[in-house]
Design an enzyme around this catalytic site. Sequence first.
Site, PDB file in Angstrom:
ATOM      1  N   GLU A 119       0.227  -1.286   0.187  1.00 40.25           N
ATOM      2  CA  GLU A 119       0.431  -0.497  -0.212  1.00 40.25           C
ATOM      3  C   GLU A 119       0.646   1.233  -0.199  1.00 40.25           C
ATOM      4  O   GLU A 119       0.689   1.800   0.991  1.00 40.25           O
ATOM      5  CB  GLU A 119      -0.730   0.742   1.182  1.00 40.25           C
ATOM      6  CG  GLU A 119      -2.031  -1.216   1.122  1.00 40.25           C
ATOM      7  CD  GLU A 119      -2.710  -1.490   2.353  1.00 40.25           C
ATOM      8  OE1 GLU A 119      -2.442  -0.900   3.254  1.00 40.25           O
ATOM      9  OE2 GLU A 119      -3.567  -1.325   2.229  1.00 40.25           O
ATOM     10  N   GLU A 265      -5.905  -8.579  -0.112  1.00 37.18           N
ATOM     11  CA  GLU A 265      -6.150  -8.300   1.743  1.00 37.18           C
ATOM     12  C   GLU A 265      -7.937  -8.065   1.614  1.00 37.18           C
ATOM     13  O   GLU A 265      -8.432  -7.326   0.812  1.00 37.18           O
ATOM     14  CB  GLU A 265      -5.068  -7.337   2.421  1.00 37.18           C
ATOM     15  CG  GLU A 265      -3.764  -7.531   2.670  1.00 37.18           C
ATOM     16  CD  GLU A 265      -3.929  -6.546   3.216  1.00 37.18           C
ATOM     17  OE1 GLU A 265      -4.600  -6.045   4.738  1.00 37.18           O
ATOM     18  OE2 GLU A 265      -2.354  -6.331   3.063  1.00 37.18           O
TER      19      GLU A 265
END
Length: 481
Positions: A119, A265
């Site tokens: 991220e 995720e």
Amino acid sequence: MSNLLALVVGFVIVIGHLGILVNGLGVNWGTMATHKLPPKTVVQMLKDNNINKVKLFDADETTMGALAGSGLEVMVAIPNDQLKVMTSYDRAKDWVRKNVTRYNFDGGVNITFVAVGNEPFLKSYNGSFINLTFPALANIQNALNEAGLGNSVKATVPLNADVYDSPASNPVPSAGRFRPDIIGQMTQIVDFLGKNNAPITINIYPFLSLYGNDDFPLNYAFFDGAEPINDNGIDYTNVFDANFDTLVSSLKAVGHGDMPIIVGEVGWPTEGDKHANAGSAYRFYNGLLPRLGTNKGTPLRPTYIEVYLFGLLDEDAKSIAPGPFERHWGIFKFDGQPKFPIDLSGQGQSKFLIGAQNVPYLPNKWCTFNPEAKDLTKLAANIDYACTFSDCTALGYGSSCNTLDANGNASYAFNMFFQVKNQDESACYFQGLATITTQNISQGQCNFPIQIVASSASSFSCSSYSLVVLIVWFLLSGMMF
């Protein structure tokens, strides 16, 4: 014939017990914990539950050693703090040699992906990795190609879902576009992934849509009956589908509408917020997994989706800057025991996973508030101290220990510190406010845990954890070295 029939029936029973995992389902194995299970114990737990894909956040040597010969498909990772180093092609080649090529042999580790960063375009990073991510990605994939591994191992970048959005004037999936401030970098990344037949990886968290947003429709975070949102004739009844298809539209806008997508995720926490509990986690997974099991997909991608659940185990040393729930994403507790029923086959059965076996625990000792303590003026400061050094997120609003009285709060904080410190007697003093007991002091749904014996292989050792929190404590206290 009767013997053959018995054999067939027995085989069916065994297969039924083991279960068949949802196609393409994997889990994230994070290790930010003060006390880690031995990696070999975790690998066996994965195998016991027929989980055959695992996503890591590094390429720790001990973890990789435990995965060797397991047959599990593995996504190794390069942390964000190494992205700058990977902008050097020589360093990228060296990383591939040490962490991928090294394990590429019969009986080695079945590495299928390299996650470059995690991220890295989060807005909270203030652009720190925006200009490092693509060069690092390109160098790693090119190094894999040069090593002859490019066809079997692909580099990708796990991205948060905040890299794309729909305009406020038209907040529907079909209007999805990449963020204006990173459209150049995202186009570079997507073009490169396309040229190398690699997928884009996205992390989607319906829970975060609810967190701190009382206006968000609760049912829309799940899969069982929300009022649909219409987008040009397509009804969206949950935020997962809407979010995923917003990415599909964003990819289409830059010429890659058919690019493979991995959900890196997705999950639901069980502590640290009024919506974070085992019941909500069960509801979420009991909606998600049957959909994945039938390869239902989303309206714009009505087929198989490769998904990694987040996460495998609770991690008590993670930062709680995103929220108190951050340490409680595991489908297993910190000790490898299941939290709630979850059917990874997607058949919707109410059954528990197989927990970690032969886990060694510390003795049955707890640290509790001393009822004979006289000077209570120091109680608040000592509770703060204990919680700085341990995990007190269960005491927060909406959490499992939120209903304790003042003495109960003190006992919980003192015990968590005591367990983190491996039940050292000196860790249960707190200026005379605490005492050790062998009686379980858990109250109702509030569990006062006994910590496990830390794995000697733990790379995030208790001593390193103590150093970090000690620095934090000094800073919070305004003290100087």
